[in-house]
Design an enzyme around this catalytic site. Structure first.
Site, short mmCIF file in Angstrom:
data_model
loop_
_atom_site.label_atom_id
_atom_site.label_comp_id
_atom_site.label_asym_id
_atom_site.label_seq_id
_atom_site.Cartn_x
_atom_site.Cartn_y
_atom_site.Cartn_z
N GLY A 46 31.30 35.76 36.17
CA GLY A 46 31.87 36.94 36.22
C GLY A 46 33.05 36.75 35.62
O GLY A 46 33.80 36.03 35.49
N GLN A 51 41.84 39.56 35.26
CA GLN A 51 41.99 38.12 34.97
C GLN A 51 42.52 37.83 33.21
O GLN A 51 42.93 37.01 32.98
CB GLN A 51 40.82 37.21 35.03
CG GLN A 51 40.56 37.07 36.56
CD GLN A 51 38.74 36.42 36.63
OE1 GLN A 51 38.07 37.27 36.68
NE2 GLN A 51 39.20 35.09 36.90
N CYS A 93 36.31 30.00 40.57
CA CYS A 93 37.09 31.17 39.95
C CYS A 93 37.61 30.68 38.58
O CYS A 93 38.54 29.45 38.55
CB CYS A 93 38.20 31.75 40.95
SG CYS A 93 38.97 32.95 40.15
N HIS A 135 33.71 39.12 44.97
CA HIS A 135 34.74 38.03 44.18
C HIS A 135 35.64 38.81 43.28
O HIS A 135 36.71 38.83 43.36
CB HIS A 135 34.15 36.78 43.77
CG HIS A 135 35.05 35.84 43.07
ND1 HIS A 135 35.22 34.72 43.70
CD2 HIS A 135 35.55 36.03 41.75
CE1 HIS A 135 35.95 34.16 42.63
NE2 HIS A 135 36.07 34.90 41.61
N GLU A 136 34.82 39.55 42.42
CA GLU A 136 35.36 40.45 41.21
C GLU A 136 35.98 41.41 41.85
O GLU A 136 37.28 41.89 41.34
CB GLU A 136 34.40 40.76 40.41
CG GLU A 136 33.44 39.67 39.72
CD GLU A 136 34.19 38.63 39.13
OE1 GLU A 136 35.43 38.71 38.67
OE2 GLU A 136 33.78 37.29 39.02
N HIS A 139 39.66 40.66 42.91
CA HIS A 139 40.58 40.31 41.51
C HIS A 139 41.14 41.80 41.35
O HIS A 139 42.49 41.90 40.97
CB HIS A 139 39.74 40.02 40.36
CG HIS A 139 39.71 38.46 40.31
ND1 HIS A 139 40.63 37.48 40.32
CD2 HIS A 139 38.50 37.80 40.21
CE1 HIS A 139 40.08 36.39 40.20
NE2 HIS A 139 38.69 36.35 40.00
O1 GNR Z 1 32.09 31.60 37.22
C1 GNR Z 1 32.37 32.07 38.54
N1 GNR Z 1 31.41 31.41 39.37
C2 GNR Z 1 31.46 31.89 40.55
C3 GNR Z 1 30.82 31.14 41.65
C4 GNR Z 1 30.76 31.53 42.89
C5 GNR Z 1 31.25 32.64 43.44
C6 GNR Z 1 31.83 33.65 42.40
C7 GNR Z 1 32.07 33.14 41.36
S1 GNR Z 1 32.92 34.08 39.88
C8 GNR Z 1 33.36 32.82 38.85
C9 GNR Z 1 34.18 33.65 37.93
C10 GNR Z 1 35.35 34.40 38.10
O2 GNR Z 1 36.31 33.55 38.44
N2 GNR Z 1 35.24 35.48 38.14
O3 GNR Z 1 36.47 36.10 38.84
NI NI Z 2 37.47 34.81 40.09
#
Ligand code: GNR
Ligand code: NI
Length: 171
Positions: A46, A51, A93, A135-136, A139
């Protein structure tokens, strides 16, 4: 296609709150293509516009094994369907390279968003997709994975990343 530079913690620009996309234009679509390319090159699942130092509400995600199913979320809104049902996932991340922490988040969510054509969509994601969307979304609010862990751990991660950024500059 352009490889974009990914900001790393503790870069203050990662704390910017992203603004809604007013209208999906070709400028956005070009950014989205570059974000997808950058996500694949970085082996991420993601990437949020924040970012790559673009502060509008855009996410790209691909959780497929084949890395051939990019999903685009513009102006995503998340509704937590059951705030008592949570689960933990070992998250990483691209802005906090090399560190992994178990983060506990709601499991059942509903997401409303615009696709790359500006068309409204709704999704009830499960499992990893629900984790990555949350998670995204963080951000876009200027929130990082490290904000969920202890101060002492966050300080240690900050020192290590600052040290390797310095070494990279010197080399
Ligand atoms: O690549 C990514 N792997 C991930 C693994 C578990 C939970 C969330 C992520 S997102 C991350 C890429 C990233 O930093 N996205 O903001
Ligand atoms: Ni991230």
């Amino acid at each position: 296609m352009k490889l974009l530079k990914i900001l790393e913690f503790p870069d203050p620009r990662l704390r910017t709150k992203a603004k809604p996309v007013k209208e999906v234009t070709n400028v956005h679509r070009e950014l989205i293509d570059n974000m997808i390319h950058t996500m694949y090159e970085s082996k991420g699942i993601g990437l949020a516009a924040t970012q790559v130092d673009f502060h509008e509400r855009i996410l790209v995600i691909d959780i497929s094994e084949e890395r051939d199913d990019p999903q685009v979320f513009i102006n995503p809104e998340v509704e937590i369907l059951n705030k008592d049902e949570k689960s933990g996932y070992e998250e990483g991340c691209l802005s906090v390279p090399g560190f992994y922490e178990e983060i506990i988040r709601p499991e059942k969510i509903k997401v409303t968003y615009l696709d790359r054509d500006g068309k409204k969509q709704t999704l009830m994601p499960e499992g990893l997709l629900a984790v990555v969307i949350q998670h995204e979304m963080d951000h876009l609010e200027g929130i990082l994975m490290v904000d969920y862990i202890s101060n002492i751990k966050r300080q240690r991660i900050k020192q290590k990343l600052q040290k390797s950024a310095k070494e990279k500059l010197a080399s």
